[in-house]
Design a protein around this motif. Structure first.
Motif, PDB file in Angstrom:
ATOM      1  N   VAL A 263       1.014  -1.154   0.067  1.00 59.55           N
ATOM      2  CA  VAL A 263      -0.125  -0.005  -0.016  1.00 59.55           C
ATOM      3  C   VAL A 263       0.997   1.233  -0.027  1.00 59.55           C
ATOM      4  O   VAL A 263       1.954   1.197   0.898  1.00 59.55           O
ATOM      5  N   VAL A 264       0.680   2.135  -0.905  1.00 63.78           N
ATOM      6  CA  VAL A 264       1.398   3.502  -0.857  1.00 63.78           C
ATOM      7  C   VAL A 264       0.623   4.561  -0.338  1.00 63.78           C
ATOM      8  O   VAL A 264      -0.401   4.587  -0.800  1.00 63.78           O
TER       9      VAL A 264
ATOM     10  N   GLU B 234       5.631   7.895  -1.259  1.00 64.78           N
ATOM     11  CA  GLU B 234       6.012   8.782  -2.127  1.00 64.78           C
ATOM     12  C   GLU B 234       6.663  10.318  -1.513  1.00 64.78           C
ATOM     13  O   GLU B 234       6.082  10.983  -1.204  1.00 64.78           O
ATOM     14  N   SER B 235       7.912   9.794  -1.192  1.00 66.75           N
ATOM     15  CA  SER B 235       8.335  10.780  -0.156  1.00 66.75           C
ATOM     16  C   SER B 235       8.748  12.035  -0.547  1.00 66.75           C
ATOM     17  O   SER B 235       8.920  12.977   0.232  1.00 66.75           O
TER      18      SER B 235
ATOM     19  N   VAL C 266       9.029   5.302  -2.759  1.00 64.36           N
ATOM     20  CA  VAL C 266       8.535   5.468  -4.121  1.00 64.36           C
ATOM     21  C   VAL C 266       9.218   6.675  -4.612  1.00 64.36           C
ATOM     22  O   VAL C 266       9.027   7.774  -4.306  1.00 64.36           O
ATOM     23  N   MET C 267      10.022   6.309  -5.710  1.00 68.98           N
ATOM     24  CA  MET C 267      10.688   7.377  -6.480  1.00 68.98           C
ATOM     25  C   MET C 267       9.857   7.669  -7.956  1.00 68.98           C
ATOM     26  O   MET C 267       9.450   6.661  -8.349  1.00 68.98           O
ATOM     27  N   ASP C 268       9.505   9.011  -8.087  1.00 66.82           N
ATOM     28  CA  ASP C 268       8.890   9.476  -8.970  1.00 66.82           C
ATOM     29  C   ASP C 268       9.642  10.473  -9.865  1.00 66.82           C
ATOM     30  O   ASP C 268       9.885  11.643  -9.398  1.00 66.82           O
ATOM     31  N   PHE C 269      10.083  10.114 -11.011  1.00 68.64           N
ATOM     32  CA  PHE C 269      10.799  10.939 -11.849  1.00 68.64           C
ATOM     33  C   PHE C 269      10.190  12.233 -12.021  1.00 68.64           C
ATOM     34  O   PHE C 269      10.814  13.369 -11.985  1.00 68.64           O
TER      35      PHE C 269
ATOM     36  N   ALA D  61      11.785   1.218  -3.074  1.00 71.33           N
ATOM     37  CA  ALA D  61      11.006   0.218  -3.269  1.00 71.33           C
ATOM     38  C   ALA D  61      10.152  -0.024  -4.386  1.00 71.33           C
ATOM     39  O   ALA D  61      10.007  -0.960  -5.021  1.00 71.33           O
ATOM     40  N   HIS D  62      10.122   1.064  -5.222  1.00 73.53           N
ATOM     41  CA  HIS D  62       9.254   1.295  -6.304  1.00 73.53           C
ATOM     42  C   HIS D  62       9.642   2.529  -7.167  1.00 73.53           C
ATOM     43  O   HIS D  62      10.070   3.615  -6.571  1.00 73.53           O
TER      44      HIS D  62
END
Length: 276
Positions: free
Chosen positions: A112-113, A155-156, A183-186, A208-209
């Motif tokens: 779960v995010v 999603e830090s 969670v890394m989001d470009f 992790a994702h």
């Protein structure tokens, strides 16, 4: 024969949030993806009802099962984690988290995010106090998730939320341990003015994702290839850091019509597959 999509690359249902869940899943499967992130974000993606009970969990799980797609994560929101709550509000939040964890279990999702705070850069108290509260809520949620045999990720760095830049993301991450994955989001990294390679350098072992979307400073809503993200350099940094996790196209873009979305998702899938 067309190139196949990489087995570690999935597609978030947020990419097709304008479609009802069965239709979105059919679209994603038809493009050749075998894995999804399931959007459960009120006001962003309503594929999972915000008022989530046992019946709704069973209904959503049945729809997902019928699609044949694997679920990597449930991308959810249980409210502003930096907001102080009354006892009744806390009980409602705990109930919502319990149901998201149940949905993760019912769909075979790994995690779960949850977000990194409210959709506002301004703290509700002081920044330090707000970060403490977000971290405490994430740690508590991680224990609930673990009891349900799933992981808890956040999603830090989220350009529109409390942790809107890499400095705040790092300050938040120092407040919890490995029980919470990153969670890394470009797109959020580049929109905030940061460098994805720097993000990998700082957080690599804890990632992790990974979410894939293009961006320019100040704008996260661009299709892959229409922004300033150097995906090749960023993905190379992830590989060099030993990242063996999965990726998901989260194409909540505003530079396409709805009819153009499937073809754009497929193009993006092929571009990223070649770089992984």
């Amino acid at each position: 024969m067309a190139a196949r999509l990489h087995s570690r690359l999935g597609c978030s249902t947020i990419s097709f949030r304008h479609q009802a869940l069965p239709h979105a899943l059919k679209t994603i499967a038809g493009l050749g993806f075998s894995e999804i992130d399931l959007g459960a974000l009120p006001g962003v993606c309503d594929h999972v009802p915000y008022v989530l009970d046992e019946a709704a969990v069973a209904d959503v799980a049945a729809v997902v099962s019928a699609s044949g797609l694997r679920v990597r994560s449930i991308n959810g929101d249980i409210g502003d984690l930096n907001a102080p709550l009354t006892a009744a509000e806390q009980r409602a939040r705990a109930r919502h988290l319990d149901m998201l964890v149940a949905l993760a279990g019912a769909t075979g999702a790994r995690a779960v995010v949850l977000p990194c705070g409210a959709l506002d850069h301004q703290p509700l108290s002081s920044l330090a106090d707000d970060l403490d509260r977000v971290a405490d809520e994430l740690i508590a949620a991680a224990h609930v998730a673990a009891a349900g045999r799933v992981e808890l990720w956040t999603e830090s760095l989220h350009f529109h939320r409390l942790c809107c830049d890499i400095t705040r993301a790092e300050a938040l991450t120092r407040r919890f341990g490995p029980e919470v994955g990153i969670v890394m989001d470009f797109s959020h990294i580049v929109a905030s003015g940061a460098d994805p390679v720097d993000f990998v350098d700082r957080f690599g072992p804890r990632i992790a994702h990974v979410h894939i979307r293009d961006a320019v400073p100040g704008n996260i809503n661009l299709s892959v290839g229409n922004g300033a993200v150097d995906f090749g350099r960023g993905l190379k940094a992830l590989a060099g850091a030993g990242y063996h996790g999965h990726f998901s196209l989260e194409l909540e873009t505003r530079d396409l019509t709805h009819n153009e979305r499937p073809a754009a998702a497929l193009r993006a899938g092929h571009v990223i597959s070649e770089l992984i």
